[in-house]
Design a protein around this motif. Structure first.
Motif, short mmCIF file in Angstrom:
data_model
loop_
_atom_site.label_atom_id
_atom_site.label_comp_id
_atom_site.label_asym_id
_atom_site.label_seq_id
_atom_site.Cartn_x
_atom_site.Cartn_y
_atom_site.Cartn_z
N ALA A 173 0.75 -1.00 0.05
CA ALA A 173 0.03 -0.04 0.13
C ALA A 173 0.81 1.15 -0.07
O ALA A 173 0.38 2.28 -0.74
N PHE A 174 2.00 1.11 0.75
CA PHE A 174 2.98 2.40 0.71
C PHE A 174 3.45 2.75 -0.55
O PHE A 174 3.59 3.89 -1.17
N ALA A 175 3.71 1.46 -1.22
CA ALA A 175 4.55 1.71 -2.34
C ALA A 175 3.62 2.20 -3.62
O ALA A 175 4.29 2.62 -4.59
N ASP A 176 2.32 2.05 -3.62
CA ASP A 176 1.43 2.35 -4.65
C ASP A 176 0.34 3.22 -4.26
O ASP A 176 -0.70 2.81 -3.71
N PRO A 177 0.33 4.25 -4.86
CA PRO A 177 -0.47 5.69 -4.34
C PRO A 177 -2.01 5.17 -4.76
O PRO A 177 -2.99 5.66 -4.56
N HIS A 230 -3.69 5.61 1.51
CA HIS A 230 -4.00 6.55 2.29
C HIS A 230 -4.32 6.33 3.79
O HIS A 230 -3.82 6.72 4.83
N THR A 231 -5.25 5.33 3.86
CA THR A 231 -5.53 4.96 5.26
C THR A 231 -4.36 4.35 5.95
O THR A 231 -4.28 4.63 7.11
N LEU A 232 -3.51 3.11 5.31
CA LEU A 232 -2.39 2.84 5.95
C LEU A 232 -1.20 3.87 6.19
O LEU A 232 -0.61 3.80 7.22
N ARG A 233 -1.14 4.77 5.29
CA ARG A 233 -0.36 5.91 5.52
C ARG A 233 -0.41 6.69 6.76
O ARG A 233 0.24 7.07 7.56
N ASP A 234 -1.80 6.95 6.87
CA ASP A 234 -2.30 7.71 8.10
C ASP A 234 -2.22 6.85 9.34
O ASP A 234 -1.65 7.64 10.48
N TRP A 235 -2.48 5.54 9.44
CA TRP A 235 -2.41 4.84 10.54
C TRP A 235 -0.68 4.74 10.86
O TRP A 235 -0.64 4.60 11.97
N ALA A 236 0.13 4.43 9.92
CA ALA A 236 1.52 4.10 10.33
C ALA A 236 2.27 5.54 10.79
O ALA A 236 2.94 5.51 11.63
N GLY A 237 1.50 6.41 10.20
CA GLY A 237 2.07 7.85 10.62
C GLY A 237 3.16 8.43 9.67
O GLY A 237 3.59 7.64 8.96
N ASP A 238 3.39 9.59 9.57
CA ASP A 238 4.21 10.13 8.68
C ASP A 238 5.76 9.89 8.84
O ASP A 238 6.63 9.89 7.87
N ARG A 239 6.08 9.73 10.32
CA ARG A 239 7.55 9.44 10.30
C ARG A 239 7.78 7.79 10.26
O ARG A 239 8.94 7.67 9.98
N PHE A 240 7.06 7.07 9.69
CA PHE A 240 7.50 5.77 9.38
C PHE A 240 7.90 5.73 7.89
O PHE A 240 7.23 5.89 7.02
#
Length: 181
Positions: A143-147, A153-163
């Motif tokens: 999910a991170f690798a494929d916009p 977006h959901t998983l990026r928000d869940w993991a946080g900007d710093r991950f």
């Protein structure tokens, strides 16, 4: 007699690309302190149960209900159960089931000018807590690798900007080890 220092390579099983660390640990550490070394070196937050398996024997925190048959990790020193070339296992979070392979790469004499434990090297960030084990982490990476991924977006928000799954700082890990272990 000079202290023995164990050079351990810790690899997180079941994930690719590989997440690993190389640490220096005093042989006199009990397994509960080795647990803390793994936690801080990998980047876990110590929120879940854990156990070690060495030559088929289980070690960990004693279960007050007696459901888990574990030898008390407070009573067992690292140098009493492994030596150079030994392989053993550490499992963290019995729900997500993060298995770590540990190899004793070398046994060295302590350098009186150095502080131990220390983290020498490693690659990639530790998966976030509660991501769902290796399968959940692989889904997170996809999910991170494929916009265009439906969960991007959901998983990026869940993991946080710093991950950032590609980033690991051995200097910071070494500082944490010396401070908390």
């Amino acid at each position: 007699m000079p202290r023995q220092i164990f050079q351990l390579r810790i690899s997180l099983a079941g994930v690719r690309p590989l997440v690993w660390r190389r640490v220096l640990v005093p042989g006199g550490f009990t397994l509960d302190r080795v647990h803390r070394v793994v936690q801080h070196a990998m980047g876990w937050r110590d929120c879940h149960l854990h156990s070690f398996e060495v030559d088929g024997e289980q070690f960990g925190e004693p279960d007050p209900d007696g459901e888990l048959s574990l030898r008390d990790e407070l009573e067992v020193r690292l140098d009493a159960v492994v030596g150079k070339g030994s392989r053993f296992h550490y499992t963290y979070d019995f729900g997500n089931w993060w298995e770590h392979d540990l190899v004793v790469e070398d046994v060295l004499l302590a350098d009186p000018e150095e502080r131990y434990p220390d983290c020498l090297d490693g690659e990639r960030a530790c998966p976030p807590e509660d991501v769902g084990g290796p399968a959940g982490y692989l889904e997170l990476l996809a999910a991170f690798a494929d916009p265009a991924h439906p969960e991007h977006h959901t998983l990026r928000d869940w993991a946080g900007d710093r991950f950032d799954p590609a980033v690991f700082d051995s200097g910071r890990a070494g500082t944490l080890l010396r401070r908390f272990c």
